[in-house]
Design a protein around this motif. Structure first.
Motif, short mmCIF file in Angstrom:
data_model
loop_
_atom_site.label_atom_id
_atom_site.label_comp_id
_atom_site.label_asym_id
_atom_site.label_seq_id
_atom_site.Cartn_x
_atom_site.Cartn_y
_atom_site.Cartn_z
N ARG A 174 68.88 -4.52 25.86
CA ARG A 174 69.88 -5.14 24.94
C ARG A 174 71.33 -4.90 25.34
N TRP A 175 71.85 -5.76 25.52
CA TRP A 175 73.52 -5.89 26.02
C TRP A 175 74.14 -5.33 24.64
N GLU A 176 74.94 -4.12 24.68
CA GLU A 176 75.64 -3.59 23.69
C GLU A 176 77.07 -4.12 23.88
N PRO A 177 77.64 -5.15 23.47
CA PRO A 177 79.13 -5.62 23.64
C PRO A 177 80.02 -4.46 23.22
N GLU A 178 79.89 -3.63 22.06
CA GLU A 178 80.84 -2.58 21.95
C GLU A 178 81.08 -1.67 22.98
N GLU A 179 79.99 -1.21 23.54
CA GLU A 179 80.20 -0.19 24.59
C GLU A 179 79.98 -0.51 25.82
N MET A 180 79.98 -2.01 26.06
CA MET A 180 79.87 -2.90 27.45
C MET A 180 78.99 -2.21 28.30
N CYS A 181 77.42 -1.88 27.85
CA CYS A 181 76.59 -1.39 28.61
C CYS A 181 75.34 -1.93 28.02
N TRP A 182 74.39 -1.58 28.82
CA TRP A 182 72.79 -1.96 28.20
C TRP A 182 72.18 -0.68 27.73
N SER A 183 71.39 -1.04 26.64
CA SER A 183 70.39 -0.07 26.03
C SER A 183 69.10 -0.43 26.46
N TYR A 184 68.24 0.35 26.21
CA TYR A 184 66.64 0.48 26.64
C TYR A 184 65.66 0.94 25.90
N ASN A 185 64.63 0.30 25.71
CA ASN A 185 63.42 0.79 25.04
C ASN A 185 62.20 0.76 25.79
N ASP A 186 61.51 1.78 25.82
CA ASP A 186 60.32 1.78 26.82
C ASP A 186 59.11 1.78 25.95
N LYS A 187 59.09 1.37 24.55
CA LYS A 187 57.83 1.36 24.06
C LYS A 187 57.25 0.07 23.84
N LEU A 188 56.54 -0.11 24.68
CA LEU A 188 56.01 -1.59 24.48
C LEU A 188 54.55 -1.51 23.97
N THR A 189 54.18 -2.73 23.30
CA THR A 189 52.88 -2.46 22.56
C THR A 189 51.60 -2.40 23.43
N LYS A 190 50.71 -1.84 23.04
CA LYS A 190 49.45 -1.64 23.81
C LYS A 190 48.78 -2.94 24.10
N ASN A 191 48.87 -3.97 23.64
CA ASN A 191 48.28 -5.28 24.07
C ASN A 191 49.16 -5.86 25.01
N LEU A 192 50.44 -5.75 25.18
CA LEU A 192 51.29 -6.27 26.38
C LEU A 192 51.18 -5.49 27.73
N MET A 193 51.05 -4.12 27.38
CA MET A 193 50.56 -3.11 28.56
C MET A 193 49.21 -3.54 29.18
N LEU A 194 48.35 -3.64 28.46
CA LEU A 194 46.94 -4.19 28.92
C LEU A 194 47.12 -5.48 29.49
N LYS A 195 47.76 -6.54 29.12
CA LYS A 195 47.76 -7.77 29.81
C LYS A 195 48.74 -7.44 31.20
N MET A 196 49.62 -6.62 31.24
CA MET A 196 50.49 -6.51 32.46
C MET A 196 49.71 -5.60 33.34
N THR A 197 48.87 -4.53 32.91
CA THR A 197 48.07 -3.79 33.70
C THR A 197 47.11 -4.69 34.51
N LYS A 198 46.39 -5.63 33.71
CA LYS A 198 45.46 -6.30 34.32
C LYS A 198 46.00 -7.31 35.49
#
Length: 150
Positions: free
Chosen positions: A88-112
């Motif tokens: 997510r672009w944080e306009p106040e800080e003029m930088c990106w923030s990140y979250n590495d908590k993907l759902t198990k379902n998406l992780m399985l699809k991507m791994t496959k």
């Protein structure tokens, strides 16, 4: 939505919104308005088709800039739809923030699909989330919640 639900890769579409959590609802509403049928049924179909959302925002000179990448998921226990922001672009800080908590379902699809790329993505998102963690990455779709609770 039908193509995505049937498992075709690389399906893209455009909706004009800044609320990634409401994109499945928008797709369902558009189909329901056009061809009729159950809004709830179309929403469930949209949820099967929509996994990642890229939100662009307008910037000067008629250009667009990436503002957010979100995973869209249905949470059965709460009978609701959520957007899980990964970047997510944080306009106040003029930088990106990140979250590495993907759902198990998406992780399985991507791994496959590509296990090595999935490991690289998870490692990089983890590294970035440590340096620029995201505050409140989850946002519930109230529109979808209303339809699913009917």
């Amino acid at each position: 939505m039908w193509s995505g639900e049937k498992g075709y890769d690389g399906i893209t579409g455009t909706f004009h919104t800044v609320d990634s959590e409401d994109i499945p609802y928008q797709g369902a509403f558009a189909v329901s308005t056009r061809i009729g049928g159950s809004l709830k049924g179309h929403l469930i179909s949209a949820l099967k088709s929509c996994e990642l959302v890229f939100i662009l925002e307008s910037v000067p000179n008629g250009k667009k800039r990436l503002a957010r990448i979100s995973e869209i998921f249905y949470e059965e226990e709460r009978n609701s739809v959520f957007a899980n922001d990964l970047m997510r672009w944080e306009p106040e800080e003029m930088c990106w923030s990140y979250n590495d908590k993907l759902t198990k379902n998406l992780m399985l699809k991507m791994t496959k699909k590509n296990a090595q790329a999935t490991r690289i993505l998870q490692k990089e998102l983890g590294r970035l989330a440590l340096t620029k963690p995201m505050d409140q990455p989850l946002k519930e779709s109230l529109k979808s919640k209303i339809v699913l609770d009917e």
